[in-house]
Structure formats: C-alpha cells, structure tokens
Design an enzyme around this catalytic site. Structure first.
Site, PDB file in Angstrom:
ATOM      1  N   GLU A  22       1.545   0.438  -5.046  1.00 44.43           N
ATOM      2  CA  GLU A  22       1.154   1.556  -5.375  1.00 44.43           C
ATOM      3  C   GLU A  22       2.205   2.393  -5.477  1.00 44.43           C
ATOM      4  O   GLU A  22       2.850   2.833  -4.574  1.00 44.43           O
ATOM      5  CB  GLU A  22       0.068   2.016  -4.768  1.00 44.43           C
ATOM      6  CG  GLU A  22      -1.189   1.235  -4.738  1.00 44.43           C
ATOM      7  CD  GLU A  22      -2.290   1.940  -3.684  1.00 44.43           C
ATOM      8  OE1 GLU A  22      -3.279   2.063  -3.858  1.00 44.43           O
ATOM      9  OE2 GLU A  22      -1.912   1.957  -2.284  1.00 44.43           O
TER      10      GLU A  22
ATOM     11  N   ASP B  30       0.860  -1.019   0.017  1.00 42.41           N
ATOM     12  CA  ASP B  30       0.043  -0.079   0.034  1.00 42.41           C
ATOM     13  C   ASP B  30       1.030   1.277  -0.058  1.00 42.41           C
ATOM     14  O   ASP B  30       1.965   1.163   0.859  1.00 42.41           O
ATOM     15  CB  ASP B  30      -0.942  -0.150   1.411  1.00 42.41           C
ATOM     16  CG  ASP B  30      -1.762   1.212   1.271  1.00 42.41           C
ATOM     17  OD1 ASP B  30      -2.668   1.215   0.389  1.00 42.41           O
ATOM     18  OD2 ASP B  30      -1.570   1.930   2.226  1.00 42.41           O
TER      19      ASP B  30
END
Length: 780
Positions: free
Chosen positions: A366, A336
């Site tokens: 990400e 994340d």
C-alpha cells in the site's frame, strides 16, 4: 548506543537450534546484563490467557559478545523447552521478554519456544518447490483470510478456520461444485494473498475453539506480536509450538501442489503495543519513531510506527522476510502501509530476495500511510519505478468503483466522464506513476472498506432494501443482535435467479472486475467476488467474526454463471500474453484506443501484441444503461467474440459478419482476429495524391465508410511525384469518404467531405486525387 558500532550483520540472531547445542544471540546494546531463562513448560495462564510470572526458570547469564549482541551456547537438546530473556537496564529496570527472533512460541505468544524446524516439517518438505511462474506478468492475485476460507459451518470442511483446511481436497457442494482448495484451482488464480498469518495479539488462542467463550475469536491480524511465527489460532493445537509450524507448511505444500503460490500480508510498519511489544524492553527508544518532544508518532493510526530507516530495524525486516521465503517457501509479500517503510528498505528487500532467494518472488504494498509521519523517504506511488516492486493502484480503483465506503460512484457504478481514468489504468498506469505495468496492482476492493457486492448495492441505493444495518466493531450501532440482523437481511433481493446475468447489480460487479482482469498490470480480486460475496454492509469487518466474514460456499451453486464468468476471464488472461505486456514501449506500440467517451472505453491490442497468437484483440467496456454500437477495424477473416455479457473464455462464442457490433448495457466484450481463418472477400484501394509543390511531409488521409471505421491512413511512398497510400475494405463496400489533411487536422486540402465510388465487382481500384480538388479520377 553508537548505531554504527552496534550494527550486527550476522543472520543468526535468535535461537539457532541443533540436537547437540543451541546458540542464543540477542541484540541489546544498551542492556547492563542479559540472562537466558529456560523453562520446562509454557507457564501458568491467567483468565485473560496471559502468563505474568517468569521467575520460575533456570537462569543463565549471557556474554556481552560484540556489536551489541549478547551470546550463549547451551550444550544438549533443548527441543520442546521454552525461554525468555531477562534484561537489566542502565536505570535498574528488570524485564522478562520474549525473543523478537522467536521461531516458535507458546499459546498467545507468552514465551519463546525452542523448536526443531526439521522435525516439524511435513514429509517431502525439503524437496518442495514453488509452482512454475514465467514472470510477474502472469500473476493473478486472490486476497483471502485464512479463517474466512473454511468457517462456513455448511461448507463440509473438517478443519474450520484452520491452516489444515487448505489440505482438504475433494470437497463438493450438493450439486457437485468444487469447494475449498479445489475451487481455487478451478478458478485459475496463480497466487493466494493471505491476510496476516504471523502471530498476532488480539485472539486468545486458548479459547478460539471454545463455543462458550466470549473472548474474541476473529481478527484480520494487523496487530503484530511475533513476526516470525505462524498464528496459533489457525492451528489445531496452539499449545504445542511445533503444530502451527507443521500445519502452516502443510498448507503451503497443498497450495503449491495445486499450482498456487502464496503471498504473506506483512505488517512491519507498527506493532500491537510498544511497552508490552517485542522491541521496546530490549532496545528502548530505538525501534519506534518519535517526534522532537520524544512522543511516539502515529503514521499507522494505531499509536506507533516502526523506525524502518534505522539500520537494525531494517535488518530485522530483511531477516524476517528472508526467513519466511526460505524456511516456509513463501512466494511473495504484501506490505501493509508501505508508505511508512522507507524506500531504501523496500529496495533492499526486493534486491536481496530476487538475487539470493528467487527472482519470481512478488513484492508489493500500500503506497500510503494511515496518518502523518516524520519519515522523509516514504514509499508512495512513483517511488517504486524500476525498483523491483509494485504498489496498489488506488487511482484505478476509484475510477472503477468510486469511493470506498459510501455512495460515490465510478465508471462501473454509474459515474460519467471517467473514461480517461479507466484508460490510464488499462495501460498499466505507465503514463501515471509506473515505469512498467508490472509495478501496478489493479483491484477494485480488498478486505478494507465495503466489499464489491455491498459497494455496488450502496451506489444503487439498495442498502435498505437489502436490510443492511450499521455495523461497527462487530456490533450493531443501534444495538440488537447481529446474528438476527444477518439472518433477516436480503443482500440478493434485487437478483432474479432465473435472469442472474441480467441483474443490474450483477452486471456492474462483473464489469468492475472484468476491467481489472483485462487490463495491463497485476490483477487482484478479493476472495468471494466470484460468488457475489456479501459482508452485509459492514465496511470494516476486522473483528466482526465468522457471521459476517465467512465465505458462503452455497453461493457457488446459486451464482454458478458468475463464477464461470470469472474463471473464463482468468483463463483468457492466462492464455493470451497480449493482456500481460511487460513494458511501457510494448503498450505504446500495441495498444490502440478505439473509443474513450460517452461512458465507453474501447481499445485494440494489435499486431500480435506480446507475441500473442491472436493478431488483434478488441476490448470494449460499456458503462451505459443502453446498448451501444461500435465500429470495428476491418478484418480480413472477421471478428470472433470471446467475451460477451453472459459468458467469458478463450474460445469463439459468436462470429461477426460485418465491422459493427452491438454491446449490451453495463457489459464488456472481447473480440479477436485470428490468423489462418478463411479470408473474406476484400478490395484494395490505392490512393495517389498529387501536389503541385511536391511537399508531402505530414499529409495523410482520414477515411470512413460502411465496414470501415474512421481512421488515419498514412502515405507509404512517393512515386512519380505523387504520394501513395493503400488500404483494404470489405468487398461489399461501394462508397468511402475521405479527407486529405495535414498532421492531426492542422489543415485540410479541401474543406468539404469527399467520396470515392468503388462500384461492385473490382477486387482493386486505384484513384488519383489532386490538391485543391474535391473530385477524384480512377486510374485502374
């Protein structure tokens, strides 16, 4: 604290249990004194599910051992006991804290627990192995929330919202369609990417199964509390620390037995809190980034960010992912907000996991942040090049669908002039930000933002027709009952069940993910896309509960042709390595663009790409609201259709009699040319080109005609002072056009188009073209 002096490189922090002794090690270099507090039980919970009194334990002083580590050896079997550390700081403060390296915890993570990991392993766990995977290129990701999978009350699951739901096999709907884990196997995905399954803060585990409680029962889990312990709300009994461990392992084993690997969504960029989090009380000021004024920085958007570039923070993350990979047999990690994790940390994670655990472990994340950060070495797009990990491709995502929450459109949702961006994504972004297609995760939607069906409806202006109301934080912004709003919505109002695959919304959704599943790189779809899943227009459903988030398994029966289409595309991808090339060089050699304009992208995977058994494969995406006609390269054996607007798979659905195909509106098509089929009648055309100056470098032919797409034909050799080229055309072709040109239209030999008459019966024809003449002469 001296960071170099106080770096501890041992992989044994936390509680190291055996039946004869337990060894406790805690890195707390600034502490004046550390005491181990042992408890017989989990403590007394208040109305909020918290334990606030920890002074009732047996307290034993720990030794200030080395490199900032405090040490205690306790003889005897402590399994089933609970513990905390009592930290006395240089300022006189006293704090009771859980172990940041906890392997087990009590309900709501109130206290650390001593657990016998071997005891809490299912039968056969020691010999349990990952399903085979030849390479990362074979990966097909399926992003899924544990609770969403089985929360539907009509689904037939016994263990709604639990890890154990993945162990339930043989589930069927009333028409015999497979549900649950059997559905995942039938779909054909290789990896299930689970949203956070470590212990997180915002769900009260004691009340999650109490229907009368108003406490939050749902969250995506991006609020870390204990990074190395499974989440208790997904266990059948969160009050017994070992149960969540056992049931998590049972889930992994069940998925592995179905041939499906498991990815963990990990959140090492921030914690739920700081003062009440897992680190600050133990090593004040070390684990979190701060600005020049000493204030916490907020690149995560939730109030803090971990200082991953610091040696012992980096070590913590490395220890954690390796623990999950080794103890729980996890097959990969999705990071994340990876932009907040320094690139060196990710590089070390990839290197260590691949060299010391398993080279097939998938690592991606990400490549962005949630806000401004002082971190210099951010892991953004491009930083992954040749480093052993991949990143999400938001360029491709936006090109396909448009913006994430609004009506902005992309190629599949109605925006013109997106062809070049689509083609860049199709090529695995090797001319954008990757060194290899294995470094890009291709997707349209994930848990964040509008899901695919709701996004398509939004771009079509159908939200009001569908009855979608604005939802924020699990509530209607205008007040009223969310349950009533969901009940009265009509997300499929625009779909005629009798003509399902002709619905514009369905076609746009299928086209979007069809592009993803046929592109180079690693594809990902969101759970339920294959069932036209809706979240009733909620663009941020992280706390909206089962009412909004649960997968409605009845949609498999309702929309079975859509599921079959997805299954067919995945089967096509898994069967044909041409869709799974591993290098930029392969793509440049084997991917030829046929059309990239007018809302159409077409390309050919040619010459047995990546050792495919099909000689050539043509893929066409038509984003127009009308049929297009497409000229195809000539095939000696003819083109067969494997994917059309209604069906997808690995076998021929139809056979073309010529080199032109009609592609219906808002659809994709995949055609293939096999070797060994019955040859079609053809003619060989040989062209000899003669120049008085004898200079042929750069000169070539541009040819076209019925059954022959416009193409460049290079001269193969010089013979008797002439340049010679040859090519094959269908036997029925009577006339072809040609231009002799220099390189890519730098110069033309003559200005006008020229034509060669081939006649009816010849199987071969040889002609002479002289420079400066628009005429030709038949030689044989």
């Amino acid at each position: 604290m001296n960071e170099k002096t106080d770096y501890y490189d041992g992989r044994d922090l936390g509680c190291n249990y055996s039946r004869t002794e337990s060894i406790f090690k805690l890195w707390a270099p600034d502490a004046v004194k550390v005491t181990l507090a042992l408890y017989q039980d989990a403590g007394s919970y208040n109305a909020h599910g918290e334990v606030t009194v920890h002074t009732d334990g047996l307290e034993i002083g720990m030794k200030n051992w080395k490199a900032g580590v405090w040490f205690l050896r306790f003889y005897g079997d402590l399994a089933g006991r609970y513990y905390m550390y009592k930290i006395e700081g240089p300022d006189g403060s006293i704090r009771y804290v859980t172990d940041p390296y906890s392997k087990g915890v009590s309900a709501n993570g109130a206290r650390s627990a001593v657990v016998d990991l071997q005891y809490w392993s299912p039968p056969g766990w020691e010999g349990e192995k990952r399903p085979p995977l030849e390479g990362l290129q074979d990966t097909v990701l399926y992003e899924l929330h544990v609770r969403d999978f089985s929360a539907d009350p009509e689904s037939g699951f016994e263990y709604h919202g639990k890890f154990k739901a993945f162990t339930e096999t043989g589930l069927r709907d009333k028409e015999g369609n497979k549900v649950g884990i059997d559905h995942l196997q039938e779909l054909g995905v290789t990896h299930v990417h689970l949203l956070p399954v470590f212990d997180f803060k915002t769900v009260n585990e004691l009340l999650v199964d109490d229907p009368d409680s108003t406490e939050p029962k749902y969250n995506w889990g991006y609020d870390p509390q204990h990074f190395n312990v499974p989440e208790g709300s997904y266990a059948t009994d969160p009050q017994i620390p070992g149960v969540r461990i056992l049931e998590f392992k049972e889930m992994i084993m069940a998925l592995h037995r179905k041939g499906i690997r498991v990815i963990m969504d990990v959140v090492y960029n921030h914690t739920f809190g700081v003062e009440d989090g897992p680190f600050e009380a133990i090593v004040p000021g070390y684990f979190y980034r701060r600005d020049a004024q000493g204030r916490l920085t907020n690149g995560s958007g939730v109030g803090n960010e971990m200082a991953t570039e610091r040696p012992m923070v980096r070590k913590y993350i490395l220890d954690s992912v390796r623990y999950w990979a080794e103890e729980y047999h996890i097959d990969g990690f999705r990071f994340d907000l990876m932009g907040l994790i320094d690139t060196e940390t990710i590089i070390q994670i990839a290197r260590e996991l691949h060299s010391e655990v398993d080279p097939s472990i998938v690592i991606y994340g990400e490549p962005w942040t949630g806000g401004d950060t002082p971190l210099q070495q951010q892991t953004l797009k491009g930083s992954q090049m040749n480093k052993g990990f991949a990143v999400f491709n938001d360029h491709f995502r936006g090109a396909i669908k448009g913006d994430s929450d609004g009506g902005g459109k992309g190629f599949a949702t109605g925006q013109p002039e997106m062809e070049a961006a689509i083609l860049e994504g199709v090529k695995g972004a090797v001319h954008d930000f990757t060194a290899s297609p294995l470094e890009t995760i291709n997707y349209v939607t994930v848990h964040d933002n509008l899901n695919l069906w709701d996004k398509v409806l939004t771009t079509q202006g159908l939200r009001n027709e569908a009855g979608f109301e604005e939802i924020r934080n699990g509530e209607l912004t205008n007040g009223g009952s969310l349950e009533e709003a969901v009940k009265h919505s009509e997300p499929y109002r625009s779909v005629d069940r009798d003509y399902l695959m002709k619905s514009e919304s369905v076609k746009r959704a299928i086209l979007a993910n069809g592009i993803v599943l046929t592109s180079q790189g690693i594809p990902m779809i969101q759970a339920g896309d294959e069932l036209l899943r809706t979240k009733y227009g909620d663009h941020n459903s992280y706390r909206s509960g089962d009412l909004v988030n649960a997968i409605r398994w009845e949609n498999k029966r309702r929309f079975k042709p859509v599921f079959d289409y997805y299954r067919g595309l995945i089967e096509l991808r898994k069967t044909h390595p041409a869709f799974r090339m591993t290098s930029k060089e392969q793509i440049e050699k084997h991917l030829e663009v046929l059309r990239c304009q007018d809302n159409t992208v077409a390309y050919m995977l040619k010459d047995f790409a990546n050792d495919d058994v099909w000689k050539n494969i043509v893929v066409i995406y038509n984003a127009n609201n009308h049929v297009i006609k497409m000229e195809l390269p000539f095939s000696k054996t003819g083109w067969k259709i494997a994917v059309n607007e209604e069906q997808a798979g690995n076998k021929a659905l139809d056979f073309l009699v010529d080199e032109q195909v009609s592609v219906p509106e808002l659809s994709m098509m995949v055609l293939f040319e096999e070797v060994g089929g019955v040859p079609r009648p053809t003619k060989r055309v040989e062209v000899q080109y003669e120049r008085p100056d004898g200079k042929y470098d750069g000169w070539n032919l541009w040819v076209w005609g019925t059954g022959l797409r416009e193409q460049r034909v290079d001269f193969e050799r010089i013979e008797n002072g002439r340049a010679v080229a040859s090519f094959i055309v269908p036997a029925y072709v009577k006339r072809i056009g040609y231009i002799v040109r220099l390189n890519d239209w730098e110069e033309k030999d003559v200005d006008q188009d020229c034509f060669i008459e081939l006649g009816h019966s010849q199987s071969a024809i040889s002609v002479l073209i002289r420079s400066g003449s628009d005429d030709w002469k038949k030689i044989s």
